[in-house]
Scaffold this motif. Structure first.
Motif, PDB file in Angstrom:
ATOM      1  N   PHE A 200      12.821  -0.639   0.060  1.00  0.00           N
ATOM      2  CA  PHE A 200      12.601  -1.903   0.715  1.00  0.00           C
ATOM      3  C   PHE A 200      12.096  -3.153  -0.024  1.00  0.00           C
ATOM      4  CE2 PHE A 200       8.323  -0.840   3.122  1.00  0.00           C
ATOM      5  CZ  PHE A 200       7.906  -0.365   1.998  1.00  0.00           C
ATOM      6  N   LEU A 201      12.332  -4.336   0.289  1.00  0.00           N
ATOM      7  CA  LEU A 201      11.835  -5.629  -0.565  1.00  0.00           C
ATOM      8  C   LEU A 201      10.668  -5.955   0.129  1.00  0.00           C
ATOM      9  CD1 LEU A 201      15.123  -7.117  -1.045  1.00  0.00           C
ATOM     10  CD2 LEU A 201      13.906  -6.015  -3.022  1.00  0.00           C
ATOM     11  N   ARG A 202       9.598  -6.133  -0.671  1.00  0.00           N
ATOM     12  CA  ARG A 202       8.210  -6.316  -0.012  1.00  0.00           C
ATOM     13  C   ARG A 202       7.493  -7.358  -1.232  1.00  0.00           C
ATOM     14  NH1 ARG A 202       7.335  -6.339   4.905  1.00  0.00           N
ATOM     15  NH2 ARG A 202       4.951  -6.330   4.470  1.00  0.00           N
ATOM     16  N   PRO A 203       6.732  -8.259  -0.591  1.00  0.00           N
ATOM     17  CA  PRO A 203       5.947  -9.149  -1.581  1.00  0.00           C
ATOM     18  C   PRO A 203       5.260  -8.268  -2.669  1.00  0.00           C
ATOM     19  CG  PRO A 203       5.543  -9.661   0.596  1.00  0.00           C
ATOM     20  CD  PRO A 203       6.052  -8.788   0.886  1.00  0.00           C
ATOM     21  N   ALA A 204       4.745  -8.767  -3.938  1.00  0.00           N
ATOM     22  CA  ALA A 204       3.929  -8.114  -4.728  1.00  0.00           C
ATOM     23  C   ALA A 204       2.619  -7.902  -4.494  1.00  0.00           C
ATOM     24  CB  ALA A 204       4.182  -8.897  -6.037  1.00  0.00           C
ATOM     25  N   SER A 205       2.231  -8.733  -3.242  1.00  0.00           N
ATOM     26  CA  SER A 205       0.887  -8.721  -2.810  1.00  0.00           C
ATOM     27  C   SER A 205       0.586  -7.259  -2.039  1.00  0.00           C
ATOM     28  CB  SER A 205       0.460  -9.650  -2.039  1.00  0.00           C
ATOM     29  OG  SER A 205       1.534  -9.909  -0.914  1.00  0.00           O
ATOM     30  N   GLU A 206       1.774  -6.652  -2.121  1.00  0.00           N
ATOM     31  CA  GLU A 206       1.430  -5.234  -1.434  1.00  0.00           C
ATOM     32  C   GLU A 206       0.521  -4.337  -2.589  1.00  0.00           C
ATOM     33  OE1 GLU A 206       1.893  -4.331   1.603  1.00  0.00           O
ATOM     34  OE2 GLU A 206       3.518  -5.288   2.660  1.00  0.00           O
ATOM     35  N   ILE A 207       0.855  -4.648  -3.671  1.00  0.00           N
ATOM     36  CA  ILE A 207      -0.103  -4.038  -4.449  1.00  0.00           C
ATOM     37  C   ILE A 207      -1.381  -4.754  -4.756  1.00  0.00           C
ATOM     38  CG2 ILE A 207      -0.165  -3.464  -7.078  1.00  0.00           C
ATOM     39  CD1 ILE A 207       2.826  -3.190  -7.062  1.00  0.00           C
ATOM     40  N   ALA A 208      -2.567  -4.217  -4.373  1.00  0.00           N
ATOM     41  CA  ALA A 208      -3.651  -4.814  -4.313  1.00  0.00           C
ATOM     42  C   ALA A 208      -4.312  -4.870  -5.542  1.00  0.00           C
ATOM     43  CB  ALA A 208      -4.489  -3.840  -3.158  1.00  0.00           C
ATOM     44  N   GLU A 209      -4.350  -3.782  -6.707  1.00  0.00           N
ATOM     45  CA  GLU A 209      -4.930  -4.144  -7.723  1.00  0.00           C
ATOM     46  C   GLU A 209      -4.082  -3.349  -8.989  1.00  0.00           C
ATOM     47  OE1 GLU A 209      -9.438  -2.997  -7.287  1.00  0.00           O
ATOM     48  OE2 GLU A 209      -8.435  -1.736  -6.002  1.00  0.00           O
ATOM     49  N   LEU A 210      -4.359  -3.917 -10.118  1.00  0.00           N
ATOM     50  CA  LEU A 210      -3.473  -4.019 -11.437  1.00  0.00           C
ATOM     51  C   LEU A 210      -4.533  -3.555 -12.468  1.00  0.00           C
ATOM     52  CD1 LEU A 210      -1.060  -6.519 -11.097  1.00  0.00           C
ATOM     53  CD2 LEU A 210      -0.470  -4.211 -10.827  1.00  0.00           C
ATOM     54  N   TRP A 211      -4.380  -2.446 -13.054  1.00  0.00           N
ATOM     55  CA  TRP A 211      -5.270  -2.165 -14.204  1.00  0.00           C
ATOM     56  C   TRP A 211      -4.562  -1.773 -15.536  1.00  0.00           C
ATOM     57  CZ3 TRP A 211      -6.387   0.699  -9.549  1.00  0.00           C
ATOM     58  CH2 TRP A 211      -7.647   0.287  -9.194  1.00  0.00           C
ATOM     59  N   ILE A 212      -4.954  -2.504 -16.533  1.00  0.00           N
ATOM     60  CA  ILE A 212      -4.375  -1.941 -17.995  1.00  0.00           C
ATOM     61  C   ILE A 212      -4.709  -0.891 -18.340  1.00  0.00           C
ATOM     62  CG2 ILE A 212      -4.152  -2.909 -20.280  1.00  0.00           C
ATOM     63  CD1 ILE A 212      -4.365  -6.068 -19.175  1.00  0.00           C
ATOM     64  N   LYS A 213      -3.776  -0.054 -19.080  1.00  0.00           N
ATOM     65  CA  LYS A 213      -4.090   1.260 -19.752  1.00  0.00           C
ATOM     66  C   LYS A 213      -5.594   1.163 -20.557  1.00  0.00           C
ATOM     67  CE  LYS A 213      -0.854   1.001 -23.179  1.00  0.00           C
ATOM     68  NZ  LYS A 213       0.672   1.320 -23.828  1.00  0.00           N
ATOM     69  N   GLY A 214      -6.475   1.964 -20.395  1.00  0.00           N
ATOM     70  CA  GLY A 214      -7.734   1.974 -21.366  1.00  0.00           C
ATOM     71  C   GLY A 214      -8.671   1.046 -20.996  1.00  0.00           C
ATOM     72  N   GLU A 215      -8.448   0.205 -19.866  1.00  0.00           N
ATOM     73  CA  GLU A 215      -9.359  -0.849 -19.727  1.00  0.00           C
ATOM     74  C   GLU A 215     -10.221  -0.716 -18.390  1.00  0.00           C
ATOM     75  OE1 GLU A 215      -8.130  -4.840 -20.329  1.00  0.00           O
ATOM     76  OE2 GLU A 215      -7.255  -4.568 -22.244  1.00  0.00           O
TER      77      GLU A 215
END
Length: 215
Positions: A200-215
């Protein structure tokens, strides 16, 4: 004294990347879904790590397919086909038992019969993926040719079929429902391998948090 301290203070290294959208995720990056009830349990509030990035190519576009996995065995797929609202396609791979539970197999088999005008209704709402399922699906693609590349070509052109490193060719079948925002995507490869995705197609805001590897 404070002047000398600031002069010789160790500068913190500037971040090498800024991660603001799921389409910027790289392998080993981590993201967390929000708690929206529009998400199935396999996604809602789940933290996942990117394990692979492939590219799906059609005649007029190509885009990334990101594979991610949490603490369990369930994999979640993010892809980014063009659409006017710039929505993200979230997908789960169905096995045969899932297909049998959700749909009548005789109706499902009509997807592969010419002229490709299948209509499909789920037979149950009692399933872990029920939140992703449309009331009815109408077929959009029939035997559309495409290629799956094992590499990430978000910022490059994929190798063409006559080049040595071209992708795996597939036939693509798709159905849409829910005002075009709920999909069934089927990829049949030359060796007979078949992948069926509930999407299903949903807004990107469904993902609440993003973390860069190692940070």
């Amino acid at each position: 004294m404070s002047f000398f301290k600031s002069l010789f203070a160790k500068k913190q290294p500037a971040p090498t990347r800024v991660l603001t959208h799921p389409n910027e995720l790289l392998e080993n990056d981590i993201f967390t879904f929000g708690d929206s009830f529009s998400l199935p349990p396999a996604m809602r509030k789940q933290q996942l790590q990117v394990t692979d990035i492939q590219s799906i190519e059609f005649k007029h576009e190509h885009y990334a397919q990101i594979t991610a996995q949490g603490s369990g065995t369930q994999q979640v797929y993010l892809s980014f086909p063009r659409n006017p609202q710039k929505l993200v396609k979230f997908s789960l791979l169905l096995n045969r038992n899932d297909v049998e539970a959700l749909f009548d197999l005789d109706d499902f088999s009509e997807i592969f019969e010419q002229p490709g005008n299948a209509r499909l209704k789920p037979v149950t709402t009692n399933h872990d993926y029920a939140d992703m399922v449309a009331d009815e699906y109408i077929q959009q693609d029939f035997m559309t040719t495409g290629y799956l590349h094992q590499e990430d070509y978000r910022n490059a052109t994929p190798p063409q079929y006559n080049e040595e490193k071209h992708g795996r060719e597939f036939e693509y079948y798709s159905l849409e429902g829910g005002q075009g925002q709920r999909c069934i995507d089927i990829f049949i490869f030359e060796n007979g391998d078949t992948d069926v995705y509930l999407s299903f197609l949903r807004p990107a805001s469904e993902i609440a948090e993003l973390w860069i590897k190692g940070e």
